[in-house]
Design a protein around this motif. Structure first.
Motif, PDB file in Angstrom:
ATOM      1  N   PRO A  29       0.818  -1.221   0.000  1.00 39.24           N
ATOM      2  CA  PRO A  29       0.000   0.000   0.000  1.00 39.24           C
ATOM      3  C   PRO A  29       0.846   1.263   0.000  1.00 39.24           C
ATOM      4  CG  PRO A  29       0.001  -1.029   2.171  1.00 39.24           C
ATOM      5  CD  PRO A  29       0.699  -1.982   1.259  1.00 39.24           C
ATOM      6  N   LEU A  30       0.293   2.315  -0.600  1.00 37.62           N
ATOM      7  CA  LEU A  30       0.918   3.636  -0.611  1.00 37.62           C
ATOM      8  C   LEU A  30      -0.075   4.659  -0.097  1.00 37.62           C
ATOM      9  CD1 LEU A  30       2.620   3.770  -4.144  1.00 37.62           C
ATOM     10  CD2 LEU A  30       3.776   3.431  -1.955  1.00 37.62           C
ATOM     11  N   THR A  31       0.424   5.714   0.525  1.00 38.18           N
ATOM     12  CA  THR A  31      -0.439   6.842   0.858  1.00 38.18           C
ATOM     13  C   THR A  31      -0.708   7.627  -0.433  1.00 38.18           C
ATOM     14  OG1 THR A  31       1.415   8.338   1.271  1.00 38.18           O
ATOM     15  CG2 THR A  31       0.598   7.026   3.147  1.00 38.18           C
ATOM     16  N   ARG A  32      -1.715   8.465  -0.392  1.00 41.50           N
ATOM     17  CA  ARG A  32      -2.019   9.285  -1.563  1.00 41.50           C
ATOM     18  C   ARG A  32      -0.825  10.185  -1.903  1.00 41.50           C
ATOM     19  NH1 ARG A  32      -4.274  14.334  -2.874  1.00 41.50           N
ATOM     20  NH2 ARG A  32      -5.557  14.278  -4.768  1.00 41.50           N
ATOM     21  N   ALA A  33      -0.209  10.757  -0.888  1.00 42.46           N
ATOM     22  CA  ALA A  33       0.927  11.645  -1.120  1.00 42.46           C
ATOM     23  C   ALA A  33       2.091  10.887  -1.764  1.00 42.46           C
ATOM     24  CB  ALA A  33       1.366  12.280   0.195  1.00 42.46           C
ATOM     25  N   ALA A  34       2.358   9.672  -1.280  1.00 43.86           N
ATOM     26  CA  ALA A  34       3.446   8.871  -1.843  1.00 43.86           C
ATOM     27  C   ALA A  34       3.142   8.484  -3.281  1.00 43.86           C
ATOM     28  CB  ALA A  34       3.676   7.628  -0.987  1.00 43.86           C
ATOM     29  N   TYR A  35       1.875   8.156  -3.537  1.00 40.64           N
ATOM     30  CA  TYR A  35       1.469   7.788  -4.903  1.00 40.64           C
ATOM     31  C   TYR A  35       1.658   8.970  -5.860  1.00 40.64           C
ATOM     32  CZ  TYR A  35      -1.672   6.730  -8.805  1.00 40.64           C
ATOM     33  OH  TYR A  35      -2.214   6.543 -10.069  1.00 40.64           O
ATOM     34  N   LEU A  36       1.177  10.143  -5.466  1.00 41.75           N
ATOM     35  CA  LEU A  36       1.282  11.320  -6.329  1.00 41.75           C
ATOM     36  C   LEU A  36       2.742  11.727  -6.549  1.00 41.75           C
ATOM     37  CD1 LEU A  36      -1.700  13.469  -4.991  1.00 41.75           C
ATOM     38  CD2 LEU A  36      -1.586  12.153  -7.118  1.00 41.75           C
ATOM     39  N   GLY A  37       3.559  11.536  -5.513  1.00 42.45           N
ATOM     40  CA  GLY A  37       4.972  11.846  -5.666  1.00 42.45           C
ATOM     41  C   GLY A  37       5.654  10.891  -6.640  1.00 42.45           C
ATOM     42  N   ALA A  38       5.342   9.598  -6.518  1.00 40.58           N
ATOM     43  CA  ALA A  38       5.935   8.601  -7.401  1.00 40.58           C
ATOM     44  C   ALA A  38       5.414   8.736  -8.827  1.00 40.58           C
ATOM     45  CB  ALA A  38       5.644   7.206  -6.856  1.00 40.58           C
ATOM     46  N   LEU A  39       4.175   9.182  -8.944  1.00 42.62           N
ATOM     47  CA  LEU A  39       3.562   9.309 -10.266  1.00 42.62           C
ATOM     48  C   LEU A  39       4.332  10.274 -11.168  1.00 42.62           C
ATOM     49  CD1 LEU A  39       1.115   8.284 -11.893  1.00 42.62           C
ATOM     50  CD2 LEU A  39      -0.176  10.247 -11.027  1.00 42.62           C
ATOM     51  N   LYS A  40       5.021  11.216 -10.575  1.00 39.97           N
ATOM     52  CA  LYS A  40       5.804  12.190 -11.354  1.00 39.97           C
ATOM     53  C   LYS A  40       6.932  11.511 -12.125  1.00 39.97           C
ATOM     54  CE  LYS A  40       4.854  15.922  -8.045  1.00 39.97           C
ATOM     55  NZ  LYS A  40       5.438  16.821  -7.023  1.00 39.97           N
ATOM     56  N   ALA A  41       7.357  10.342 -11.656  1.00 37.08           N
ATOM     57  CA  ALA A  41       8.446   9.617 -12.311  1.00 37.08           C
ATOM     58  C   ALA A  41       7.934   8.480 -13.204  1.00 37.08           C
ATOM     59  CB  ALA A  41       9.402   9.055 -11.261  1.00 37.08           C
ATOM     60  N   ALA A  42       6.611   8.378 -13.371  1.00 39.55           N
ATOM     61  CA  ALA A  42       6.045   7.307 -14.194  1.00 39.55           C
ATOM     62  C   ALA A  42       6.499   7.452 -15.648  1.00 39.55           C
ATOM     63  CB  ALA A  42       4.526   7.323 -14.103  1.00 39.55           C
ATOM     64  N   VAL A  43       6.660   6.318 -16.309  1.00 37.80           N
ATOM     65  CA  VAL A  43       7.150   6.290 -17.688  1.00 37.80           C
ATOM     66  C   VAL A  43       6.016   5.865 -18.615  1.00 37.80           C
ATOM     67  CG1 VAL A  43       8.878   5.341 -19.260  1.00 37.80           C
ATOM     68  CG2 VAL A  43       9.422   5.634 -16.829  1.00 37.80           C
ATOM     69  N   ASP A  44       5.673   6.719 -19.560  1.00 36.99           N
ATOM     70  CA  ASP A  44       4.613   6.431 -20.530  1.00 36.99           C
ATOM     71  C   ASP A  44       5.275   5.974 -21.834  1.00 36.99           C
ATOM     72  OD1 ASP A  44       2.259   6.234 -21.929  1.00 36.99           O
ATOM     73  OD2 ASP A  44       2.018   8.393 -22.228  1.00 36.99           O
ATOM     74  N   THR A  45       5.288   4.679 -22.080  1.00 41.69           N
ATOM     75  CA  THR A  45       6.013   4.102 -23.216  1.00 41.69           C
ATOM     76  C   THR A  45       5.043   3.712 -24.324  1.00 41.69           C
ATOM     77  OG1 THR A  45       7.660   3.216 -21.685  1.00 41.69           O
ATOM     78  CG2 THR A  45       7.663   2.337 -23.926  1.00 41.69           C
ATOM     79  N   LYS A  46       5.244   4.247 -25.507  1.00 43.53           N
ATOM     80  CA  LYS A  46       4.395   3.945 -26.650  1.00 43.53           C
ATOM     81  C   LYS A  46       5.228   3.258 -27.736  1.00 43.53           C
ATOM     82  CE  LYS A  46       0.734   6.168 -25.037  1.00 43.53           C
ATOM     83  NZ  LYS A  46      -0.494   5.442 -24.611  1.00 43.53           N
TER      84      LYS A  46
END
Length: 213
Positions: A29-46
């Motif tokens: 599990p992640l907190t909302r804050a941790a999720y939103l922080g990690a989301l900034k580093a998400a990789v969108d690969t097409k």
């Protein structure tokens, strides 16, 4: 022979020839804050996509190793429960797979067709890992009855996509459905879950990290 080796042998014998082994995925599990922080580093690969096939006379013809795979729109009106339509989305040269959208009177699916003739139908859209070896697909099946309620993980091996892991959240009683999934790395994903428990079912969210082992 001991029981454990016998069980492992039985599992191996059930795997199709050439199939990669199943993987284990750990959810934390992640907190909302941790999720939103990690989301900034998400990789969108097409993956690179081309468009070698055109729809003609309401038909899409996909060339395959053992004859063509044909998809044809229905001849009924869009308000008819038997109505269905196919839309060509493109071709991934790296995988030698075509992608289509299959719209039905009550539901929509993504259809993948490979050069070998392999066909996959997914309720969710394929979301690719940065190295393009995997894709994940999520489908929310609590609010919308016609959809599966699952997270699926596929690996590309020997010209085919193989399902190596699947999670099906409980529907009865309804607990949660996957809302979004994002890749952080080739072995780590972020998951947003729509919760169907508590005082505001369907309007609250929880978050998790998925690690592939």
């Amino acid at each position: 022979m001991k029981l454990l080796p016998l069980v492992l042998l039985a599992l191996l014998l059930k795997l199709p020839a050439g199939a990669p082994p199943k993987v284990r995925v750990a959810l934390s599990p992640l907190t909302r804050a941790a999720y939103l922080g990690a989301l900034k580093a998400a990789v969108d690969t097409k993956p690179t996509m081309t468009f070698p096939v055109r729809k003609q006379k309401r038909r899409i013809v996909i060339p395959a190793a053992k004859g063509s795979v044909v998809f044809k729109d229905s001849d009924v009106d869009e308000e008819d429960p038997d109505w269905e339509e196919y839309t060509y989305q493109g071709y991934w040269p790296q995988f030698q797979f075509h992608l289509m959208r299959h719209n039905h009177y009550e539901w929509s699916k993504n259809v993948l067709v490979g050069r070998s003739g392999q066909k996959l139908e997914l309720d969710g859209e394929p979301v690719f890992s940065p190295d393009l070896n995997y894709f994940a697909a999520v489908a929310a099946g609590i609010e919308y009855w016609a959809s599966d309620n699952s997270i699926q993980l596929f690996r590309f091996e020997k010209g085919r996509w193989w399902q190596v892991w699947k999670l099906e959240p409980s529907i009865d009683p309804a607990t949660w459905e996957p809302a979004e999934i994002h890749w952080l790395s080739n072995s780590t994903l972020l998951l947003k879950k729509r919760m169907w428990t508590g005082k505001k079912p369907g309007n609250t969210f929880a978050y998790a990290k998925l690690e592939i082992h």
